[in-house]
Motif scaffolding. Sequence first.
Motif, PDB file in Angstrom:
ATOM      1  N   PRO A   1      -1.599  -4.349 -13.587  1.00 16.31           N
ATOM      2  CA  PRO A   1      -1.218  -3.220 -12.738  1.00 16.31           C
ATOM      3  C   PRO A   1       0.303  -3.087 -12.636  1.00 16.31           C
ATOM      4  CG  PRO A   1      -1.854  -5.069 -11.358  1.00 16.31           C
ATOM      5  CD  PRO A   1      -2.067  -5.486 -12.793  1.00 16.31           C
ATOM      6  N   PHE A   2       0.718  -1.866 -12.361  1.00 12.22           N
ATOM      7  CA  PHE A   2       2.126  -1.563 -12.162  1.00 12.22           C
ATOM      8  C   PHE A   2       2.440  -1.599 -10.671  1.00 12.22           C
ATOM      9  CE2 PHE A   2       0.794   0.408 -16.138  1.00 12.22           C
ATOM     10  CZ  PHE A   2       1.716  -0.148 -17.000  1.00 12.22           C
ATOM     11  N   GLU A   3       3.700  -1.380 -10.345  1.00 11.38           N
ATOM     12  CA  GLU A   3       4.093  -1.344  -8.933  1.00 11.38           C
ATOM     13  C   GLU A   3       3.382  -0.175  -8.240  1.00 11.38           C
ATOM     14  OE1 GLU A   3       8.333  -1.024  -8.563  1.00 11.38           O
ATOM     15  OE2 GLU A   3       8.675  -2.708  -9.920  1.00 11.38           O
ATOM     16  N   VAL A   4       3.276  -0.282  -6.931  1.00  3.95           N
ATOM     17  CA  VAL A   4       2.746   0.810  -6.111  1.00  3.95           C
ATOM     18  C   VAL A   4       3.728   1.983  -6.205  1.00  3.95           C
ATOM     19  CG1 VAL A   4       2.246   1.458  -3.710  1.00  3.95           C
ATOM     20  CG2 VAL A   4       1.573  -0.794  -4.574  1.00  3.95           C
ATOM     21  N   PHE A   5       3.205   3.217  -6.203  1.00  8.46           N
ATOM     22  CA  PHE A   5       4.068   4.405  -6.251  1.00  8.46           C
ATOM     23  C   PHE A   5       5.087   4.371  -5.112  1.00  8.46           C
ATOM     24  CE2 PHE A   5       1.212   7.921  -8.326  1.00  8.46           C
ATOM     25  CZ  PHE A   5       1.106   7.169  -9.472  1.00  8.46           C
TER      26      PHE A   5
END
Length: 106
Positions: free
Chosen positions: A81-85
């Motif tokens: 997963p990527f960082e939270v928006f």
Amino acid sequence: QSNQVRATPEGRYMSKVYRAIGSRWHLTIPQHMGSMAQGMVEITFFLRANGVVEDVRVTRSIGGGELFIALCKGSILDSAPFEVFPDDMKRQYGRGKEVAISFTLE
């Protein structure tokens, strides 16, 4: 991307996403060069606001073959997963946004 686009919260966020995917791709592809043909694949996915990737699908493919496509998809999935928006993107996109990325093997 222009410096002006990268200066926005969305531009900075998406630059990180593309860099992470590209770094993974550049590490993986050389190990399999002898097994793949030249080609291009465009992959679209849904990037949730929490950074999770869903619905990864090929939207365009020219040459390359199944291994190439699998490695390109893997570069996306293995980077997540990527960082939270950031808050600006949460307000603009709500639960997430559609992202398209192209990979070319020459």
